[in-house]
Write an enzyme that holds these catalytic residues in place. Structure first.
Site: not given
Ligand code: R5P
Length: 293
Positions: A36, A93, A190, A217, A221
């Site tokens: 907490e 997202r 993609k 980008d 993540s």
């Molecule tokens: C998604 O469309 C974002 O623009 C990034 O390309 C995405 O979130 C990157 O995520 P990760 O590194 O897990 O592929």
């Protein structure tokens, strides 16, 4: 006005306060052993405009709760107005119900913020289907971008850059920064199968001869998007890469995985980490000034 940095953005908040020559105030914020949060304002906020700066990474859910508790408390203590600067805003997202029964997370986060905050500024929000923050925020919202910082870095440090956006929506970063410095850019396609699995395609033939590949980008993540892109680029004979993203989330060892395949990674201090070489504080300070805050 006073500026307060919450757990994830204290350094950034201090820089913004210095640039604006306004008071930086400390918020005592601790997490109890059971998880907490405990908060205590150290200076009076009564009658003041309070700017809370909090990135929603790392510890994304803790960061959100800490910010909501801080804004509710500032109001309770008599603050005139609470302005949230979210250098990185989470849950952007999940902006639609992809499968029946799913939670539309970005709408819920926006509703919490609407309820506790008077005004919000977000750096490079991941706006996918929604074109503007006002689609889901009722309060006044402002979108800031780190693109000028990315453009300046590339211009200063990379000769003959070819900017590569790994998916169609990355044009907002890759193509936009390429245009700022008169460089070439290419945007790939993609397909995402899950939070970890993506497939990246070249929609067009690209000429990489004599070029330095710069992947741009909004966020990294798991790194899956960039790693798949790099696999394709390696087939074209490229060996070294620079990846520039606004938000370095770096889940599951993403940074190490990218470095292992010959990538220099640069990010913005919207999330504080060792790759965050680009400083967003002048852009935040200017926006607060422009808005008369
Ligand atoms: C998604 O469309 C974002 O623009 C990034 O390309 C995405 O979130 C990157 O995520 P990760 O590194 O897990 O592929």
């Amino acid at each position: 006005m006073i500026i307060i940095g919450l757990s994830n953005s204290r350094n950034l908040a201090k820089k913004v306060a210095q640039k604006l020559k306004v008071k930086y105030s400390r918020l005592d914020s601790q997490f109890f052993p059971d998880g907490e949060v405990y908060l205590r304002f150290k200076d009076s906020v009564r009658g003041k405009k309070v700017v809370l700066i909090q990135s929603m990474q790392p510890k994304t859910n803790d960061a959100l709760i800490e910010m909501l508790f801080a804004s509710a408390t500032a109001k309770d203590l008599g603050a005139k107005k609470v302005i949230l600067v979210a250098p990185y805003l989470n849950y952007m997202r999940q902006d639609k119900r992809f499968k029946p029964g799913e939670c539309i997370s970005n709408e819920i986060v926006a509703k919490f913020i609407d309820d506790y905050v008077d005004q919000v500024m977000v750096v490079d929000p991941h706006l996918h289907r929604d074109k503007s923050l006002s689609v889901f925020f009722k309060i006044k919202s402002t979108k800031l971008t780190a693109n000028p910082l990315i453009a300046k870095y590339i211009k200063k440090n990379i000769k003959n850059p070819l900017l590569i956006g790994p998916d169609w929506e990355s044009y907002k970063w890759a193509r936009a920064t390429a245009e700022m410095i008169g460089a070439e850019s290419v945007i790939l396609k993609k397909k995402r199968y899950s939070g970890r699995r993506v497939k990246v395609y070249f929609g067009e033939k690209i000429d990489v001869k004599g070029k330095n590949a710069v992947l741009v980008d909004d966020m990294i993540s798991t790194g899956g998007t960039l790693l798949r892109t790099i696999e394709h680029l390696k087939k074209l004979g490229l060996k070294k890469f620079t990846a520039i993203a606004v938000h370095g989330v770096f889940s599951e060892g993403a940074l190490q995985k990218l470095q292992k395949v010959g990538t220099k990674v640069i990010t913005v201090n919207t999330i504080e980490n060792p790759t965050a070489k680009l400083d967003i504080s002048p852009i935040i300070a200017e926006a607060l000034k422009q808005k008369g805050l």
